[in-house]
Design a protein around this motif. Structure first.
Motif, short mmCIF file in Angstrom:
data_model
loop_
_atom_site.label_atom_id
_atom_site.label_comp_id
_atom_site.label_asym_id
_atom_site.label_seq_id
_atom_site.Cartn_x
_atom_site.Cartn_y
_atom_site.Cartn_z
N THR A 167 0.83 -1.22 0.00
CA THR A 167 0.00 0.00 0.00
C THR A 167 0.86 1.26 0.00
O THR A 167 0.58 2.22 -0.72
N GLN A 168 1.93 1.24 0.80
CA GLN A 168 2.79 2.42 0.90
C GLN A 168 3.50 2.72 -0.41
O GLN A 168 3.76 3.89 -0.73
N LEU A 169 3.82 1.71 -1.18
CA LEU A 169 4.47 1.94 -2.47
C LEU A 169 3.57 2.73 -3.42
O LEU A 169 4.05 3.40 -4.33
N VAL A 170 2.26 2.67 -3.17
CA VAL A 170 1.31 3.40 -4.01
C VAL A 170 1.01 4.77 -3.44
O VAL A 170 1.16 5.79 -4.13
N VAL A 171 0.59 4.84 -2.18
CA VAL A 171 0.06 6.10 -1.63
C VAL A 171 0.83 6.61 -0.43
O VAL A 171 0.32 7.44 0.31
#
Length: 387
Positions: free
Chosen positions: A217-221
């Motif tokens: 998730t962190q890699l996206v947002v």
């Protein structure tokens, strides 16, 4: 031999035993001792008595007789054969019989072992596929620093001989990206860790999954505000597509938008390798195709079950915000720097663990995402604003 015959034989033997007992008493009176003949007769009668008693015991164990008095036989078979309906059927008075038997069995046998199924029923697991889009390299530092092009003004032009040539401009900026730590912990009993290795292994696996799910998730947002990762959808890490709804038409506007963005990327010199969308958005778009004529949009699934739109794989990421999307050459745009893979550690020295016989399990991972080429990723609102 039937039960009645055994009981009659025992009565007869008991009568003989009484007679011999009386004779033994007379022998004592007359001779002062029991005669050998009387002794032998008593012994023989005792042997016969024991043999018949053993037969009677066997019949009791097999259930042919009861030791609890005149207990009523209420088995299903007895209820059936004693019912009026069966008697009428057996007597030829009716062609069929319907009998309701009463089930008198109650309770449960606590000695029966449960049918224990092997393994553990797992919880939900999301497919984590964002990380595979990027180039991944190791690092031994706690921060990543790189120089990137900030701006390029290209004034190249045709010039005549002897004329001053045009000047272009190129600026650079230094970017420093700290390595982030993604971690969590849980406590389990020492007995569980020692006695149930399968369950303990499952806990470790879920802890690893929890870390990687957060990373996905962190890699996206990821906001980029320490200690968070700087995701590729953070402002400045991608290029906004810039389209308004009026430029997309009224027929399948979301598909038109994605196709235009693919064209824009290729026109800028980047070859896209994926489309990233929220699973719910992709489901809505795929459903829209059911209401249109077949063949209007080049869409299919590959052999691995991954949907492909306009020749590109559609990566469904739960971390992507609803109603947003990105198309990009992700391996060209950004790099994952792995300082430390997922590490699972156990300790009984945490807090009061030693006193309470508990073990703390901690799983953590250290990494950073650096977006070197924001122009290689384009995206934004999947439903653009009106002009």
């Amino acid at each position: 031999m039937s039960t009645e015959a055994i009981l009659k034989a025992l009565d007869a033997i008991e009568a003989k035993m009484n007679q011999q007992s009386e004779k033994a008493a007379e022998d004592v009176k007359t001779m002062g001792k029991v005669s050998e003949d009387t002794k032998a007769a008593i012994n023989n009668i005792g042997i016969q008595q024991r043999e018949f008693a053993d037969r009677l015991s066997v019949l009791e164990q097999k259930g042919f007789i009861h030791c609890e008095g005149d207990r009523i036989d209420d088995s299903w078979g007895t209820q059936f054969t004693k019912s009026d309906a069966y008697i009428a059927f057996a007597g030829g008075n009716t062609q069929k019989a319907r009998i309701e038997v009463k089930n008198t069995l109650t309770g449960s046998d606590a000695t029966v072992a449960p049918d224990r199924k092997p393994g553990i029923v797992p919880g939900a697991s999301t497919i984590l596929n964002i990380e595979s889009l990027f180039t991944s390299i190791p690092t031994s530092s706690n921060a990543i620093e790189f120089t990137k092009e900030a701006s390029f003004t290209n004034n190249a032009a045709e010039t005549a001989e002897g004329v001053l040539k045009p000047e272009s401009a190129l600026t650079f900026s230094l970017v420093n990206m700290p390595v982030s730590t993604v971690a969590h912990w849980i406590k389990i009993s020492r007995q569980l860790a020692m006695d149930n290795s399968a369950l303990a292994a499952y806990v470790n696996t879920r802890m690893r999954y929890g870390v990687n799910k957060k990373v996905d998730t962190q890699l996206v947002v990821g906001t980029g505000v320490a200690p968070a990762l700087s995701g590729f959808m953070k402002s400045g890490n991608y290029t906004a597509h810039g389209y308004l709804s009026g430029a997309l038409g009224s027929t399948l506007p979301k598909f038109v938008l994605i196709r235009k963005v693919i064209g824009d990327l290729k026109n800028s010199g980047y070859v896209p390798n994926a489309i990233v969308m929220n699973p719910v958005d992709w489901a809505t778009m795929e459903t829209e195709l059911l209401t249109t004529a077949a063949g209007q949009v080049p869409f299919k699934y590959d052999e691995g079950g991954t949907p492909r739109l306009f020749g590109l794989p559609v990566v469904e990421a739960v971390g992507m915000t609803a109603d947003t999307f990105a198309v990009g050459s992700f391996n060209e745009a950004a790099t994952i720097h792995n300082r430390e893979g997922v590490v699972v550690e156990l300790s009984d020295s945490d807090d009061k663990n030693f006193q309470m016989n508990l073990i703390t399990i901690r799983a953590e991972r250290r990494l950073a995402l650096t977006v070197e080429v924001p122009a290689a990723i384009r995206g934004g609102d999947l439903t653009p604003a009106a002009a």
